[in-house]
Design a protein around this motif. Sequence first.
Motif, PDB file in Angstrom:
ATOM      1  N   LEU A  54       6.023   4.315 -36.551  1.00  0.00           N
ATOM      2  CA  LEU A  54       6.662   3.064 -36.120  1.00  0.00           C
ATOM      3  C   LEU A  54       6.217   1.931 -37.044  1.00  0.00           C
ATOM      4  CD1 LEU A  54       6.060   3.335 -32.252  1.00  0.00           C
ATOM      5  CD2 LEU A  54       8.155   3.906 -33.503  1.00  0.00           C
ATOM      6  N   GLY A  55       7.146   1.047 -37.402  1.00  0.00           N
ATOM      7  CA  GLY A  55       6.807  -0.085 -38.264  1.00  0.00           C
ATOM      8  C   GLY A  55       7.590  -1.345 -37.871  1.00  0.00           C
ATOM      9  N   TRP A  56       7.127  -2.468 -38.324  1.00  0.00           N
ATOM     10  CA  TRP A  56       7.760  -3.764 -38.025  1.00  0.00           C
ATOM     11  C   TRP A  56       7.241  -4.797 -39.010  1.00  0.00           C
ATOM     12  CZ3 TRP A  56       4.369  -1.113 -34.941  1.00  0.00           C
ATOM     13  CH2 TRP A  56       3.075  -1.640 -34.837  1.00  0.00           C
ATOM     14  N   THR A  57       7.824  -5.957 -38.998  1.00  0.00           N
ATOM     15  CA  THR A  57       7.391  -7.053 -39.879  1.00  0.00           C
ATOM     16  C   THR A  57       6.856  -8.194 -39.021  1.00  0.00           C
ATOM     17  OG1 THR A  57       9.076  -6.471 -41.519  1.00  0.00           O
ATOM     18  CG2 THR A  57       8.117  -8.707 -41.629  1.00  0.00           C
TER      19      THR A  57
ATOM     20  N   VAL B 281      -1.847 -17.593 -39.189  1.00  0.00           N
ATOM     21  CA  VAL B 281      -2.646 -18.719 -38.706  1.00  0.00           C
ATOM     22  C   VAL B 281      -3.530 -18.310 -37.525  1.00  0.00           C
ATOM     23  CG1 VAL B 281      -0.965 -20.432 -39.479  1.00  0.00           C
ATOM     24  CG2 VAL B 281      -0.766 -19.489 -37.180  1.00  0.00           C
ATOM     25  N   GLU B 282      -3.503 -17.005 -37.155  1.00  0.00           N
ATOM     26  CA  GLU B 282      -4.361 -16.528 -36.076  1.00  0.00           C
ATOM     27  C   GLU B 282      -5.712 -16.104 -36.659  1.00  0.00           C
ATOM     28  OE1 GLU B 282      -2.874 -17.073 -33.276  1.00  0.00           O
ATOM     29  OE2 GLU B 282      -0.989 -17.479 -34.300  1.00  0.00           O
ATOM     30  N   GLN B 283      -6.698 -15.954 -35.782  1.00  0.00           N
ATOM     31  CA  GLN B 283      -8.024 -15.565 -36.260  1.00  0.00           C
ATOM     32  C   GLN B 283      -8.014 -14.147 -36.839  1.00  0.00           C
ATOM     33  OE1 GLN B 283     -10.734 -16.149 -33.003  1.00  0.00           O
ATOM     34  NE2 GLN B 283     -10.644 -18.378 -33.130  1.00  0.00           N
ATOM     35  N   VAL B 284      -7.296 -13.242 -36.226  1.00  0.00           N
ATOM     36  CA  VAL B 284      -7.193 -11.870 -36.717  1.00  0.00           C
ATOM     37  C   VAL B 284      -5.753 -11.420 -36.570  1.00  0.00           C
ATOM     38  CG1 VAL B 284      -9.585 -11.250 -36.190  1.00  0.00           C
ATOM     39  CG2 VAL B 284      -7.804 -10.901 -34.451  1.00  0.00           C
ATOM     40  N   GLU B 285      -5.398 -10.379 -37.320  1.00  0.00           N
ATOM     41  CA  GLU B 285      -4.078  -9.778 -37.163  1.00  0.00           C
ATOM     42  C   GLU B 285      -4.205  -8.599 -36.213  1.00  0.00           C
ATOM     43  OE1 GLU B 285      -0.421  -7.877 -39.857  1.00  0.00           O
ATOM     44  OE2 GLU B 285      -2.285  -8.556 -40.804  1.00  0.00           O
ATOM     45  N   ALA B 286      -3.473  -8.648 -35.128  1.00  0.00           N
ATOM     46  CA  ALA B 286      -3.558  -7.577 -34.135  1.00  0.00           C
ATOM     47  C   ALA B 286      -2.207  -7.444 -33.441  1.00  0.00           C
ATOM     48  CB  ALA B 286      -4.646  -7.880 -33.106  1.00  0.00           C
ATOM     49  N   TYR B 287      -1.908  -6.159 -33.059  1.00  0.00           N
ATOM     50  CA  TYR B 287      -0.651  -5.868 -32.392  1.00  0.00           C
ATOM     51  C   TYR B 287      -0.927  -4.980 -31.190  1.00  0.00           C
ATOM     52  CZ  TYR B 287       1.017  -7.388 -36.955  1.00  0.00           C
ATOM     53  OH  TYR B 287       1.225  -8.097 -38.109  1.00  0.00           O
ATOM     54  N   GLU B 288      -0.023  -5.065 -30.243  1.00  0.00           N
ATOM     55  CA  GLU B 288      -0.106  -4.253 -29.039  1.00  0.00           C
ATOM     56  C   GLU B 288       1.193  -3.475 -28.922  1.00  0.00           C
ATOM     57  OE1 GLU B 288      -2.063  -5.739 -25.143  1.00  0.00           O
ATOM     58  OE2 GLU B 288       0.098  -6.019 -24.880  1.00  0.00           O
ATOM     59  N   VAL B 289       1.091  -2.142 -29.033  1.00  0.00           N
ATOM     60  CA  VAL B 289       2.256  -1.261 -28.921  1.00  0.00           C
ATOM     61  C   VAL B 289       2.197  -0.608 -27.548  1.00  0.00           C
ATOM     62  CG1 VAL B 289       3.524   0.683 -29.907  1.00  0.00           C
ATOM     63  CG2 VAL B 289       2.237  -0.864 -31.397  1.00  0.00           C
TER      64      VAL B 289
ATOM     65  N   TRP C   6      -1.377   0.934 -27.137  1.00  0.00           N
ATOM     66  CA  TRP C   6      -2.167   1.111 -28.349  1.00  0.00           C
ATOM     67  C   TRP C   6      -2.400  -0.257 -28.995  1.00  0.00           C
ATOM     68  CZ3 TRP C   6       2.112   3.885 -27.026  1.00  0.00           C
ATOM     69  CH2 TRP C   6       1.948   5.249 -26.796  1.00  0.00           C
ATOM     70  N   THR C   7      -3.544  -0.505 -29.560  1.00  0.00           N
ATOM     71  CA  THR C   7      -3.853  -1.745 -30.272  1.00  0.00           C
ATOM     72  C   THR C   7      -4.127  -1.400 -31.728  1.00  0.00           C
ATOM     73  OG1 THR C   7      -4.793  -2.773 -28.309  1.00  0.00           O
ATOM     74  CG2 THR C   7      -5.395  -3.729 -30.438  1.00  0.00           C
ATOM     75  N   VAL C   8      -3.400  -2.052 -32.625  1.00  0.00           N
ATOM     76  CA  VAL C   8      -3.541  -1.786 -34.056  1.00  0.00           C
ATOM     77  C   VAL C   8      -3.727  -3.111 -34.784  1.00  0.00           C
ATOM     78  CG1 VAL C   8      -2.206   0.362 -33.986  1.00  0.00           C
ATOM     79  CG2 VAL C   8      -1.040  -1.827 -34.351  1.00  0.00           C
ATOM     80  N   SER C   9      -4.240  -3.061 -35.993  1.00  0.00           N
ATOM     81  CA  SER C   9      -4.466  -4.265 -36.791  1.00  0.00           C
ATOM     82  C   SER C   9      -3.520  -4.364 -37.975  1.00  0.00           C
ATOM     83  CB  SER C   9      -5.911  -4.291 -37.301  1.00  0.00           C
ATOM     84  OG  SER C   9      -6.183  -3.131 -38.071  1.00  0.00           O
ATOM     85  N   ALA C  10      -2.586  -3.440 -38.074  1.00  0.00           N
ATOM     86  CA  ALA C  10      -1.590  -3.465 -39.145  1.00  0.00           C
ATOM     87  C   ALA C  10      -0.211  -3.282 -38.526  1.00  0.00           C
ATOM     88  CB  ALA C  10      -1.879  -2.374 -40.165  1.00  0.00           C
ATOM     89  N   PRO C  11       0.843  -3.712 -39.203  1.00  0.00           N
ATOM     90  CA  PRO C  11       2.197  -3.643 -38.622  1.00  0.00           C
ATOM     91  C   PRO C  11       2.798  -2.240 -38.679  1.00  0.00           C
ATOM     92  CG  PRO C  11       2.305  -4.643 -40.782  1.00  0.00           C
ATOM     93  CD  PRO C  11       0.857  -4.451 -40.500  1.00  0.00           C
ATOM     94  N   CYS C  12       2.022  -1.229 -38.185  1.00  0.00           N
ATOM     95  CA  CYS C  12       2.542   0.130 -38.116  1.00  0.00           C
ATOM     96  C   CYS C  12       1.695   0.941 -37.141  1.00  0.00           C
ATOM     97  CB  CYS C  12       2.544   0.794 -39.486  1.00  0.00           C
ATOM     98  SG  CYS C  12       0.899   1.028 -40.187  1.00  0.00           S
ATOM     99  N   LEU C  13       2.293   2.019 -36.626  1.00  0.00           N
ATOM    100  CA  LEU C  13       1.592   2.926 -35.712  1.00  0.00           C
ATOM    101  C   LEU C  13       2.157   4.324 -35.938  1.00  0.00           C
ATOM    102  CD1 LEU C  13      -0.270   3.577 -33.280  1.00  0.00           C
ATOM    103  CD2 LEU C  13       1.695   3.078 -31.803  1.00  0.00           C
ATOM    104  N   VAL C  14       1.243   5.349 -36.083  1.00  0.00           N
ATOM    105  CA  VAL C  14       1.649   6.736 -36.279  1.00  0.00           C
ATOM    106  C   VAL C  14       1.194   7.546 -35.074  1.00  0.00           C
ATOM    107  CG1 VAL C  14       1.445   8.776 -37.722  1.00  0.00           C
ATOM    108  CG2 VAL C  14       1.492   6.504 -38.772  1.00  0.00           C
ATOM    109  N   LEU C  15       2.160   8.207 -34.419  1.00  0.00           N
ATOM    110  CA  LEU C  15       1.884   9.089 -33.298  1.00  0.00           C
ATOM    111  C   LEU C  15       2.073  10.537 -33.781  1.00  0.00           C
ATOM    112  CD1 LEU C  15       3.740   7.230 -30.395  1.00  0.00           C
ATOM    113  CD2 LEU C  15       1.311   7.159 -30.961  1.00  0.00           C
TER     114      LEU C  15
END
Length: 729
Positions: A639-642, A660-668, A680-689
């Motif tokens: 999975l990917g996104w921008t 402009v946030e303190q860290v880059e984080a995503y919640e899938v 799932w919590t990731v720090s890059a704009p992608c997730l591999v299952l």
Amino acid sequence: MATLVLGALGTLVGGPLGGALGATLGRSLDAMIIGSPRREGPRLKELAVSTSSYGQPVPALYGKTRVAGTVIWATDLEERRETSGGGKGKPRTTSYSYSVSLAVALSSRPIDAVGRIWADGNLLRGRAGDLKTGGTLRCHSGHADQQPDPLMAAAIGPQCPAHRGCAYVVFEDLALEDFGNRIPALSFEVLASPASGLVPDIAALGDMDSSNAAFPELAGFIHEGGSPAQVLALVDRLRPLAVTEPAGIASIEGIVTPGGDIPMLPLPSAWEEGEFGREDGRTLSRRSGPAGALSALRYYDPVRDYQPGLQRAEGLEPARGQEVLEFPGTFSASDARSLVALASAREQQDREQLAWRMAELDPDLGPGSIVRAPGQTGLWRITGWEWRERGIELELVRFVAPSPASVAGDGGSAWTPADRDAVATRLRAFELPWDGIGSSASVQRYVALGAPTGRWSGAALYRSSGAALEPLAQGGPVRAVSGTLLDAVGPNPGLRLDPAATLRLALDDAESELEPATTTALALGANRLLVGSEVLQFAQAEPEGGGVWRLAGLLRGRGGTEREALAGHAPGTPATLLDERLLALPSDLSLAQGDRLAAIGLAEDEPVTAILEDAGRSRRLPFPVHPRSAIDAQGALTLGWTRRARGGWAWLDEVDQPLVEQVEAYEVGLGAPDTPAALWTVSAPCLVLSAAEVANLSALHPGEPLWVRQKGSFAKSAPLYLATLPALA
């Protein structure tokens, strides 16, 4: 008419009153006692201002007129201060306002009411009785049962006079912000008993009766100076008067065109009398020259808010020796022109004079009587008589009945301040996406204060917490541009400028205007409009009339509001122009559950309240974009996104927007975003299952969606749909 005063009437009445009686003859007045009718008496004045000085007369007002008044009591200026703002490095602002309480005397005789009030030339009180600024007004009509004003009584004590017989007004806590924190120059429209009865009222001051002396053209009169005799002499210039004494009581009568048979004088009596003239008992003469001829009339014109007007007699221009009559009365332009035309014609007729001597006087004839004379054409008016040992000598002037036709007059144009009713305040509060200026932790909350078309001078803004109001700021008098949608606006992906897209907007203030903008100006942020919760921009603005505008060339979903653009808007959705006319709220303002914002303007008896719309939007990230998904040969799902960043609305080419946030984080997540089945919590704009995870999840949660949202320093973004498990299993 020295003969009148010094002869019969002076003898009958006697004393100083005899002189006053003689004065009422106007053109027949005793020049030796009261002087010429052109002597100084009541006089028309330019619009004056309220003053307070000893010895200044308080005028007696009749009818409808405008007067400055005399300040008879006032308090010191009262200062009020209000502090707002502060915190987070911003200074607290203290604003000062001033008010005053004062009483202004208007008339030395009772009045019926007070109409409009002007302050520094602008309306302070309108025709509807509404004050255009803060304060309270009380009117005291001046009748015999008048009680002291409660505010004055509280300040002065038991010695406070009731001012019976004097009409006055009291301003309590009159706000002075609109007048440079000083007492303004005031003038008042006053309505008293009809001025058409001026002559009987003035005659009563000299214990005289009056009949047939109505002055229907006179709408108002200011008696500010001069004796009653001088007032009557002035009236006589426009409306001829005569003195009679039926039953031995002096009476002021108007001279009217007689009806029926006109009395005929007896033949003249001849005897030798050197002072009279010819021995045959008659003398016909004519005065020559234009000296003293009346050429124009100055008066108060109600159409021009009682400013002085000028009407000229037909065919006469001011010249040497000709007179402009100053009359402190209120006339319409047509009535003023008709009166001066008739007065000028009478003065021309009065040049033809007739002296007539007869053995005895008919008791029905006297000054003011219209008669015929043997051997003379036309009608004559008796202006005076004199008793002689052998008979009576009459003085007469030519009389020509006035034409009943009115002469049209034009008072001209004058600037008149708008008399607009106060309108209720409109309040809207909202939070906008952060625009990338300043600290990324700042909160950009704004208030749109405005009003419909009408009088509105701003409003004070408060935070409403329960029954308490905490001051925040003072807004106005500049109105925010707001309105509502007239038609539904359909969904739009907000990807590009759509020149064909339109919407119709009805503005609250029909006098507000919108301006078009070029595409370059749009790129720089021009013409931003908050419709519901969507921020859009428009390129064209075309007025349809009545405050309705047609906006075209729409750029939808600005500032990360694509979801709102995709939802569309129903008719009646509020819309507000995002420009410098908005009032920024303090960034550290805390609004607890149930707190509201409140505004109070001049038209509000109760505060107008509103809830903050889209609270937390400034710190909430926009949702990610460009979802991607792929399955490799082993069945693993990628999975990917921008990502996007707050404040990065320019979409710079070939450059990532700075985070402009303190860290880059995503919640899938899997399933409903509020209650996800897996997270799932990731720090890059992608997730591999892995293939095993995909198979397991598809078996346990078939048909459930996969989504992602970005986590920021203060809040999470809305979720972005990525894929659905069954399609990938």
